[in-house]
Design a protein around this motif. Structure first.
Motif, PDB file in Angstrom:
ATOM      1  N   LYS A  95       2.819   6.050  -2.873  1.00  0.00           N
ATOM      2  CA  LYS A  95       3.955   6.836  -3.388  1.00  0.00           C
ATOM      3  C   LYS A  95       3.783   7.072  -4.894  1.00  0.00           C
ATOM      4  O   LYS A  95       3.980   8.172  -5.396  1.00  0.00           O
ATOM      5  N   GLU A 128       0.816  -1.216   0.000  1.00  0.00           N
ATOM      6  CA  GLU A 128       0.000   0.000   0.000  1.00  0.00           C
ATOM      7  C   GLU A 128       0.854   1.273   0.000  1.00  0.00           C
ATOM      8  O   GLU A 128       0.584   2.202  -0.760  1.00  0.00           O
ATOM      9  N   ASP A 129       1.903   1.292   0.836  1.00  0.00           N
ATOM     10  CA  ASP A 129       2.761   2.491   0.904  1.00  0.00           C
ATOM     11  C   ASP A 129       3.404   2.808  -0.436  1.00  0.00           C
ATOM     12  O   ASP A 129       3.473   3.964  -0.852  1.00  0.00           O
ATOM     13  N   GLU A 130       3.897   1.745  -1.097  1.00  0.00           N
ATOM     14  CA  GLU A 130       4.541   1.952  -2.400  1.00  0.00           C
ATOM     15  C   GLU A 130       3.531   2.452  -3.431  1.00  0.00           C
ATOM     16  O   GLU A 130       3.847   3.273  -4.283  1.00  0.00           O
TER      17      GLU A 130
END
Ligand code: IPE
Ligand code: IPE
Ligand code: MG
Length: 242
Positions: free
Chosen positions: A220, A215-217
């Protein structure tokens, strides 16, 4: 992130399962299984953000060239994943389309694809295109053949052929083109994915292998997209600065 800064359609080349597995002392099948978990996560995030369409490259027309045991492992994983997850996706309002040539796909895989399509066809919250046995060139060749038939049978004239007609004979008919293409694993090529539809997509490449693309990637990548200035051949806001 503001809704208007989000893409309507995201396309992803999910690459690097094998290298991820190798880097972790595992075998390639384990990489594909871990990759499947990321796909589930990314579908959920896409759905929750309200992005309308997600198109993922799962198996290309060229991937048949891989060793037989890897191909059959991918097919088995695909069948079992569809069996396990179609219901959940159906409940979440996801509509699944398979894009690619059906010819050449085994009967068990086709059955799982048909079931998932039927279970989710009425859904409206998000469209998930799964590119399976997909190749952009064969997609275009099939479209040109259908359009040639329209001309031959007198339905249209050669001079009537335009971009809308071509788009309408692709697997993605009726959908807006991808705004953002993401490719994981450090490779910077299209590998025969959506060659027509990606004409004006913003491209985002990351060195992360697909099993690491969480999710974080993803956020980004979406953040990068929000900062891009799309000009469509015009001048965009450059015009306003002068
Ligand atoms: C992507 O990962 C999945 C498929 C193409 C099915 P790869 O299997 O291509 O992994 P790498 O590129 O060999 O690391
Ligand atoms: C593209 O990845 C196809 C999928 C992700 C399904 P590949 O691993 O097959 O692409 P190449 O061979 O590196 O171009
Ligand atoms: Mg690869």
């Amino acid at each position: 992130m503001e809704k208007e800064q989000l893409p309507r359609h995201v396309a992803i080349i999910m690459d690097g399962n094998g290298r991820w597995a190798k880097a972790h002392g595992m075998n390639r099948p384990q990489g594909h299984l871990e990759g499947a978990k990321r796909l589930e996560e990314i579908i959920k995030v896409t759905r929750n953000l309200g992005i309308e369409i997600l198109t993922v490259f799962a198996f290309s027309t060229e991937n048949w060239q891989r060793p037989q045991d890897e191909v059959s492992m991918i097919m088995r994983t695909f069948i079992s994943l569809l069996g396990q997850k179609a219901k959940e996706l159906a409940q979440k309002g996801v509509c699944i389309h398979f894009i690619g040539r059906r010819q050449g796909i085994g009967p068990e895989v086709l059955k799982a694809m048909n079931t998932a399509t039927e279970m989710t066809m009425a859904n409206k919250a998000m469209q998930l295109n799964i590119a399976f046995n997909y190749g952009a060139r064969s997609e275009m060749v099939d479209a040109f053949k259908s359009i040639a038939d329209l001309v031959r049978t007198g339905v249209i004239k050669t001079e009537d052929i335009n971009e809308d007609i071509v788009s309408n004979y692709l697997y993605t008919r009726g959908q807006p083109d991808p705004d953002l293409l993401i490719r994981t694993s450090g490779e910077q090529r299209l590998s025969n994915f959506l060659l027509w539809q990606l004409s004006y997509a913003e491209l985002y490449f990351t060195d992360k292998y697909w099993p690491e693309f969480n999710e974080d990637e993803y956020l980004k990548a979406l953040d990068h997209f929000a900062k891009r200035q799309r000009r469509w051949g015009g001048l965009g806001t450059i015009e306003n600065k002068e």
